[in-house]
Each structure stands twice: as C-alpha cells, then as structure tokens.
Design an enzyme around this catalytic site. Structure first.
Site, PDB file in Angstrom:
ATOM      1  CG  ASP A  91      -2.052   0.953   0.975  1.00 39.73           C
ATOM      2  OD1 ASP A  91      -2.169   1.376   0.042  1.00 39.73           O
ATOM      3  OD2 ASP A  91      -2.842   1.125   2.002  1.00 39.73           O
ATOM      4  CG  ASP A 282      -6.204  -4.974   2.370  1.00 38.45           C
ATOM      5  OD1 ASP A 282      -6.926  -4.415   1.508  1.00 38.45           O
ATOM      6  OD2 ASP A 282      -5.562  -4.634   3.700  1.00 38.45           O
ATOM      7  CB  CYS A 320     -11.879 -24.034  12.022  1.00 37.33           C
ATOM      8  SG  CYS A 320     -10.121 -23.297  11.112  1.00 37.33           S
ATOM      9  CB  CYS A 322      -6.757 -23.303  11.401  1.00 35.65           C
ATOM     10  SG  CYS A 322      -6.919 -23.002  13.183  1.00 35.65           S
ATOM     11  CB  CYS A 325      -9.373 -25.393  14.832  1.00 32.71           C
ATOM     12  SG  CYS A 325     -10.216 -23.875  15.000  1.00 32.71           S
ATOM     13  CG  HIS A 351      -9.554 -19.483  14.243  1.00 29.64           C
ATOM     14  ND1 HIS A 351     -10.023 -20.678  13.577  1.00 29.64           N
ATOM     15  CD2 HIS A 351     -10.510 -18.640  14.415  1.00 29.64           C
ATOM     16  CE1 HIS A 351     -11.598 -20.647  13.516  1.00 29.64           C
ATOM     17  NE2 HIS A 351     -11.681 -19.382  13.928  1.00 29.64           N
TER      18      HIS A 351
HETATM   19 ZN   LIG Z   1      -9.369 -22.543  13.236  1.00 26.15          ZN
END
Ligand SMILES: [Zn+2]
Length: 391
Positions: A91, A282, A320, A322, A325, A351
C-alpha cells in the site's frame, strides 16, 4: 507479460481466476493477510503458507519510517528481507499519511507531514512514494492518492478524486523513469528477467456514484493497468452505500482485470464484494481481533475471554481445520489468552487468518460449481444467526 489475469469461471459479476505475478500465482477471489511492518503480526511466513495464503500486504508508509525503505532495499527487497517468496503488494501509505501522521499540509505537489513515530518532517509526493515502493520491491504497488474521510461532501470528494487521478499520472511517469534508469535492478530475483512491478491505480469518489464512474473511466482511459484498486470504502458509510459503489465500479471497470477492494475483508463484506466482481481483499481485522480475543466462526463471532469457555473442550470453530482448531480446546486457548501467553495470541491470529483464507477458497469453489448464489445465501444466514455463545 509478467502480470496476467485469466478468468476461469464466472457467475454474474463474480469471477474465479488466476492472477499471475513474477513471484507466483494468486487464485482469486483471494484474501490477502496484512503484514504492515513486513510481518503478519504473530505469524511466521511458514504459518501463512500452510494456511493457504498466496499474496500478502506490506505498507510503504510504515516501512519508510521504520526500518527505512533503503534498508529493505539494501537487504534485497521485501521478499528476501521477510522471507516471503510469494507475491507481495505494498500500500502506498496514502491512507496512513491522512490518518496517522500529524500536521499535514496538502497541496498539488504532495503532502508534508510529521512522522507519528518521532515527529520528523517528511514530504510524500507521487514521485517519492514510487521511489519508496520501488525500494521495497513488492510485485504490486499502489498509487499515492489523496484520501479523505468516508462521508465527505461531494465537492471535497471530487477534488480529492481528481487530484488522485493527476497524481496517478505522475506515479506512472515516475515508475517508468525508475524502470528505465534501473532496468537490471538489484532487487530482481532472479536478476534476469528484469524486475517488474505492476502499478495499481485507485478508484476514489466517496459515496457519490457519478464521481466513482468518472474516476473509473478517467483511470481506465489513461493506461492499460494490470489491475485496479477501489479505495475509500468501509470507512464509516452505510453498508448499502458501499455495495452500491461496488456495483457502479464493477460496471465501469474492464472485466478483464483484477479488482482489489482496499482494507475490506470481514466475512460478510468479502462475500458481498465477491458477488459484485471484486477479486482481492485485505483487512487487518483477523490479527487485530485475535489480539483482542475475538474469533470468527461459522456461527458468528465469539470472544474467547468469556467465562463459559473456561471448561469448553471444543475447538474455536468445530468446522475449521487450522492448526489451532485441530489441536487445542477453547478452554486451553482461553487460559493462554487471559494469562497473556504469547501462544494464545498466535493461535487466535492463526485461526482468524485461516478462516478468511478458507472463506475465499470456498467462494472460489462455489463460483466454479455454479452455485455462488445459494452458497452465499446459506453461508451468510448461518453466520448471522448468532448462536448463544456469539458476541
Ligand atoms: Zn481454526
């Protein structure tokens, strides 16, 4: 061509495609994690790669002040400095100059301001910002623009938009000059072929449809851009106004190029933006929220600080996959968070970033399957029907 965009499938305004850059491909629509200071806060580039990030952001204003864009250049540019081999977008710092810096004086030449860090006086012009972004060496660089408050009246919005378009012409001219005088730049990795950057213009115009349309038309006619930024939205205006502006810009910009909606990336905005032809997003929210204990889940947001999670054995979001998780309970992450343990912040940020990357991936799949309408309706209905644990 170092930058190309191939649309593979589309559904009304929404599209799924591949944006190719010298540092790799970005499957779109894509969410780009924000690494303002050349780091996505609390996350290692390896975490980002595992979570499926393809392109990330850094910020020219912040990196110019610290450590200095010359330092980053001396270290081989952002990719080498921060060890992110994939595409990077910087940016320009326009937003920060107008929101963070003190004692601004704006004229046609540029903006004089005081650093928010040490009060030192700085002068940003379209030319100096291109030099800074060249030193940083990102793949996509944003133009320097005149940013004004979201609900500015029409006359101020027109002045800022017109000035941004005049500054865009200067940015383009300066970037060409830099590329011609420094063709085999030290930043090129590998050094051959030469180092290319794509300058994205920014469509401004506040919440005034005809200003947005005029800006999009003037910008489109100036040059064959590799992509287009859409700025000045999600800054306090009504959601409906943002959606209307996206529809105006969608119809005014060429459909053959990627569109980047700057600073927007909450789940509902991401889905509504994708439906209106946006390809890149973003937002600092996932990491900022993570540092405040707030978590995205398929059933709305929750805050891990709440007492009911003290003995909750479930993951942050049962849907989830991830690495937070798949291993840890809400009870454990809550314990880490309230004890100010660094791992707690890391897991929450991980996460949340993973959540938005997965959401963009699911949207791509829905476009490919031709069921974006029903998928997005169902997704939003479940997300908005807040469960008792949501906040
Ligand atoms: Zn997660």
């Amino acid at each position: 061509m170092p930058f190309t965009f191939n649309i593979q499938s589309s559904a009304n305004s929404a599209r799924m495609g591949l944006f190719s850059t010298p540092h790799g491909d970005v499957e779109t629509p894509a969410f780009m994690p924000v690494g303002t200071l050349a780091t996505v806060k609390a996350l290692d580039p390896e975490d980002l790669e595992k979570a499926g990030a393809s392109m990330i952001l850094a910020n020219a204003y912040h990196l110019h002040l610290r450590p200095g864009d010359e330092v980053v250049r001396a270290m081989g540019g952002l990719h080498r400095f921060m060890r992110w081999d994939g595409p990077i977008l910087t940016d320009s710092g326009g937003f920060q100059v107008f929101s963070l810096a003190q004692l601004r004086t704006v004229d046609e030449q540029g903006v004089e301001f005081q650093s928010h860090l040490d009060g030192s006086r700085r002068f940003f012009t379209p030319e100096t910002v291109m030099q800074i972004e060249r030193n940083l060496g990102a793949d996509v660089i944003m133009q320097f623009d005149h940013v004004i408050p979201g609900q500015s009246d029409e006359s101020s919005a027109r002045d800022a938009s017109d000035r941004s378009i005049r500054w865009l012409r200067r940015c383009l001219h300066e970037l060409k000059r830099l590329e011609n005088t420094d063709p085999s730049d030290a930043l090129a990795d590998p050094p051959d072929p030469p180092f290319h950057q794509a300058l994205f213009p920014i469509v401004q115009g506040g919440i005034h449809p005809h200003l947005r349309r005029d800006a999009a038309t003037a910008i489109r006619d100036m040059n064959d851009w590799a992509g287009y930024g859409i700025g000045g939205l999600s800054v306090g205006e009504e959601k409906e106004a943002m959606y209307e502006m996206l529809e105006v810009v969608d119809s005014a910009l060429p459909r053959t190029h990627p569109r980047y909606l700057m600073g927007v990336g909450f789940p509902e905005d991401l889905i509504e933006g994708i439906r209106r032809g946006v390809d890149l997003f973003d937002c600092v929210a996932p990491t900022r929220m993570g540092r405040n204990g707030a978590v995205f889940t398929r059933d709305g947001r929750l805050n891990i600080k709440r007492n009911e999670f003290r003995t909750d054995p479930r993951p942050l979001d049962p849907d989830c996959d991830c690495s937070a998780c798949s291993r840890f309970s809400r009870a454990y992450i809550r314990h880490l968070f309230v004890s100010d343990e660094i791992l707690g912040l890391r897991l929450l940020s991980l996460h949340n970033v993973h959540f938005l990357l997965s959401l963009a991936r699911a949207a791509r799949q829905a476009i490919r399957n031709g069921d974006l309408d029903s998928w997005s309706r169902n997704w939003l209905a479940r997300y908005r029907s807040a469960s008792p644990l949501a906040v």
